[in-house]
Design a protein around this motif. Structure first.
Motif, mmCIF file in Angstrom:
data_model
loop_
_atom_site.group_PDB
_atom_site.id
_atom_site.type_symbol
_atom_site.label_atom_id
_atom_site.label_comp_id
_atom_site.label_asym_id
_atom_site.label_seq_id
_atom_site.Cartn_x
_atom_site.Cartn_y
_atom_site.Cartn_z
ATOM 1 N N LYS A 301 0.995 -1.387 0.260
ATOM 2 C CA LYS A 301 -0.013 0.283 0.212
ATOM 3 C C LYS A 301 1.030 1.246 0.220
ATOM 4 O O LYS A 301 0.401 2.290 -0.218
ATOM 5 C CB LYS A 301 -0.939 0.327 1.297
ATOM 6 C CG LYS A 301 -2.120 -1.089 0.931
ATOM 7 C CD LYS A 301 -2.874 -0.877 2.466
ATOM 8 C CE LYS A 301 -4.057 -2.132 2.491
ATOM 9 N NZ LYS A 301 -5.047 -1.853 3.008
ATOM 10 N N ILE A 302 1.891 1.447 0.563
ATOM 11 C CA ILE A 302 3.230 2.272 0.562
ATOM 12 C C ILE A 302 4.183 2.259 -0.855
ATOM 13 O O ILE A 302 3.752 3.279 -1.804
ATOM 14 C CB ILE A 302 3.750 2.663 1.812
ATOM 15 C CG1 ILE A 302 2.762 2.370 2.659
ATOM 16 C CG2 ILE A 302 4.958 3.419 1.626
ATOM 17 C CD1 ILE A 302 3.520 2.255 4.082
ATOM 18 N N ALA A 313 0.889 5.077 -1.792
ATOM 19 C CA ALA A 313 0.778 5.649 -1.404
ATOM 20 C C ALA A 313 1.575 7.138 -2.019
ATOM 21 O O ALA A 313 1.813 8.449 -1.666
ATOM 22 C CB ALA A 313 1.116 5.776 0.217
ATOM 23 N N GLU A 316 0.968 8.456 -5.124
ATOM 24 C CA GLU A 316 0.122 9.644 -4.699
ATOM 25 C C GLU A 316 0.576 10.473 -4.489
ATOM 26 O O GLU A 316 0.011 11.409 -5.287
ATOM 27 C CB GLU A 316 -1.213 8.337 -3.851
ATOM 28 C CG GLU A 316 -1.434 7.696 -4.481
ATOM 29 C CD GLU A 316 -3.085 6.707 -3.377
ATOM 30 O OE1 GLU A 316 -2.799 7.615 -2.281
ATOM 31 O OE2 GLU A 316 -3.628 6.004 -3.493
ATOM 32 N N TYR A 317 1.396 11.005 -4.144
ATOM 33 C CA TYR A 317 1.850 11.996 -3.354
ATOM 34 C C TYR A 317 2.505 12.511 -4.526
ATOM 35 O O TYR A 317 2.360 13.701 -4.263
ATOM 36 C CB TYR A 317 3.029 11.604 -2.473
ATOM 37 C CG TYR A 317 4.179 13.219 -1.602
ATOM 38 C CD1 TYR A 317 3.401 14.435 -1.289
ATOM 39 C CD2 TYR A 317 5.476 13.186 -1.824
ATOM 40 C CE1 TYR A 317 4.010 14.867 -0.322
ATOM 41 C CE2 TYR A 317 5.469 14.271 -2.580
ATOM 42 C CZ TYR A 317 5.374 15.154 -1.115
ATOM 43 O OH TYR A 317 5.432 16.550 -1.417
ATOM 44 N N ARG A 337 0.230 10.973 3.867
ATOM 45 C CA ARG A 337 -0.132 9.259 3.364
ATOM 46 C C ARG A 337 0.848 8.186 3.640
ATOM 47 O O ARG A 337 -0.208 7.250 3.268
ATOM 48 C CB ARG A 337 0.152 9.769 1.662
ATOM 49 C CG ARG A 337 -0.706 11.199 0.958
ATOM 50 C CD ARG A 337 -0.723 11.664 0.079
ATOM 51 N NE ARG A 337 -1.089 13.081 -0.868
ATOM 52 C CZ ARG A 337 -2.572 12.885 -1.621
ATOM 53 N NH1 ARG A 337 -2.678 11.669 -1.270
ATOM 54 N NH2 ARG A 337 -3.401 13.655 -1.831
ATOM 55 N N ASP A 340 -1.487 6.873 6.735
ATOM 56 C CA ASP A 340 -2.720 6.520 6.468
ATOM 57 C C ASP A 340 -3.278 5.635 5.142
ATOM 58 O O ASP A 340 -3.985 4.426 5.420
ATOM 59 C CB ASP A 340 -3.387 7.766 4.963
ATOM 60 C CG ASP A 340 -4.833 7.786 5.275
ATOM 61 O OD1 ASP A 340 -5.591 7.855 6.268
ATOM 62 O OD2 ASP A 340 -5.000 7.592 4.114
ATOM 63 N N ALA A 341 -1.642 5.574 4.903
ATOM 64 C CA ALA A 341 -1.845 3.840 3.877
ATOM 65 C C ALA A 341 -1.875 2.628 4.614
ATOM 66 O O ALA A 341 -2.619 1.534 4.112
ATOM 67 C CB ALA A 341 -0.631 3.875 2.687
#
Length: 390
Positions: A301-302, A313, A316-317, A337, A340-341
């Motif tokens: 997820k990161i 994440a 996404e950043y 982010r 949060d991931a």
């Protein structure tokens, strides 16, 4: 307005209680939990709730904020006089070269296929004629299909000639392929519909120029308007993924914004690319040792599904950072982010409380950097280390 608008009640609990209460009034007796009539009414509740959701959704489709797809097209065209942008093909210039000069013209016909890797294809857009005595000529390559996946091939990458032509030694792209785009998304189209109200002004407001710039090509994700000198209006554009706009896109935006029926008579319109502010990402993150069984899930997820930062994440950043002009480089957003991931929830007193499995983040870069409204932060080097469980 933060509250979601509902035209009818869609609360399943309240609907169920209302149905039971109304039947009890009609029957003149209570319906207890074991009563088969009450059970029958409870079974009908999901059907009624579903119908109410459909009614509610249908009503919301009449509003720009909630409409989507074909219904949004009708609202955009009929109420805002704005049409959705169609998908576009990527293109670039190419150099066609002969093995040696010939005594007659050599024609490279349109639709001749050229490929960067043998899997996707570009076509010669129009016939390219290399006149007698000359060795080379300039042509245009156009992608086989629409979409952004054909963008970003640097000069020299598109060079494999699929359809061989006598005496033609090479056909090579001389600029980065650009301009490919999918059909305009609902969110972007909705934003342009709102901006279109500004285009009615004859005084040249900023939002009018921004609307015309975004109308020119759907790869334009942001624009700013400045006046470097009296009478001069310069429109700075930002493309998706912070790609450098080609001369073709700049010319398309200029044509859209400088039409006589759109700009004030005294405005001299110019269009340019935004300035890039480079930054690096270098960090090491650690996960909580109590979540060893979910370690791989949180890491993906990161860092992305393949740990290559293609999604997740950190990607996404990066996308967020380069999605707007003047978006200050913010390391706190990157921290948020990542944390949060890797979140999990614990139910406490009927309330879901959210926690993160990220133990700590040792962030070397980026550092907070203010940038101007005609600049965009663009990542240069990325170094992400996983420090293990802590």
């Amino acid at each position: 307005m933060n509250n979601d608008l509902n035209f009818v009640d869609i609360n399943a609990r309240e609907i169920n209680l209302k149905i039971i209460n109304e039947f009890e009034e009609i029957l003149g007796e209570p319906l207890y939990p074991g009563d088969e009539r009450r059970i029958f009414l409870q079974q009908l509740t999901p059907v009624i709730v579903g119908l109410k959701h459909n009614i509610n959704d249908s009503a919301k489709q009449n509003l720009l904020r909630y409409s989507r797809g074909e219904k949004l097209d009708y609202i955009g065209e009929d109420l805002f006089f704005t049409e959705r942008l169609e998908a576009k093909k990527s293109s670039c210039l190419c150099k066609c070269k002969l093995s040696k000069s010939q005594e007659k013209d050599i024609v490279i016909p349109a639709n001749t296929r050229i490929s960067p890797d043998g899997n996707i294809y570009f076509y010669i857009k129009e016939d390219v004629v290399i006149t007698a005595g000359e060795l080379e000529a300039i042509g245009t390559l156009e992608a086989q299909y629409t979409g952004p996946q054909y963008n970003g091939f640097i000069p020299g990458q598109i060079k494999l000639i699929v359809d061989l032509i006598p005496f033609v030694e090479s056909i090579v792209n001389t600029e980065i392929s650009a301009g490919g785009a999918d059909i305009e998304s609902d969110d972007r189209y909705r934003e342009r519909c709102r901006l279109s109200q500004e285009t009615a002004s004859t005084a040249g407001p900023d939002d009018a120029y921004i609307s015309f710039a975004k109308e020119a090509h759907q790869s334009v994700c942001d624009a700013k308007v400045i006046s470097p000198s009296p009478g001069v209006v310069k429109i700075i554009i930002l493309l998706e993924n912070a790609l450098t706009p080609s001369e073709e896109i700049l010319a398309t935006v200029l044509e859209s914004c400088s039409r006589r029926d759109r700009r004030p008579l005294t405005d001299k319109v110019e269009v340019g690319a935004c300035n890039e502010v480079d930054y690096d990402i270098e960090l090491t993150y650690y996960l909580d040792k109590n979540f060893a069984s979910e370690e791989s899930i949180y890491r993906k997820k990161i860092e992305g599904d393949n740990f290559d930062l293609a999604n997740g994440a950190i990607r996404e950043y990066i996308n967020w950072q380069q999605s707007l002009l003047g978006n200050s480089i913010n390391p706190d957003e990157l921290r948020y982010r990542i944390q949060d991931a890797a979140t999990y929830s614990i139910l406490s007193n009927y309330i879901d409380k959210k926690f993160t499995a990220v133990r700590r983040i040792d962030l070397v870069s980026p550092v907070h950097t203010d940038i101007q409204n005609i600049e965009v932060g663009k990542v240069r080097n990325i170094k992400v280390n996983y420090g293990g469980l802590d």
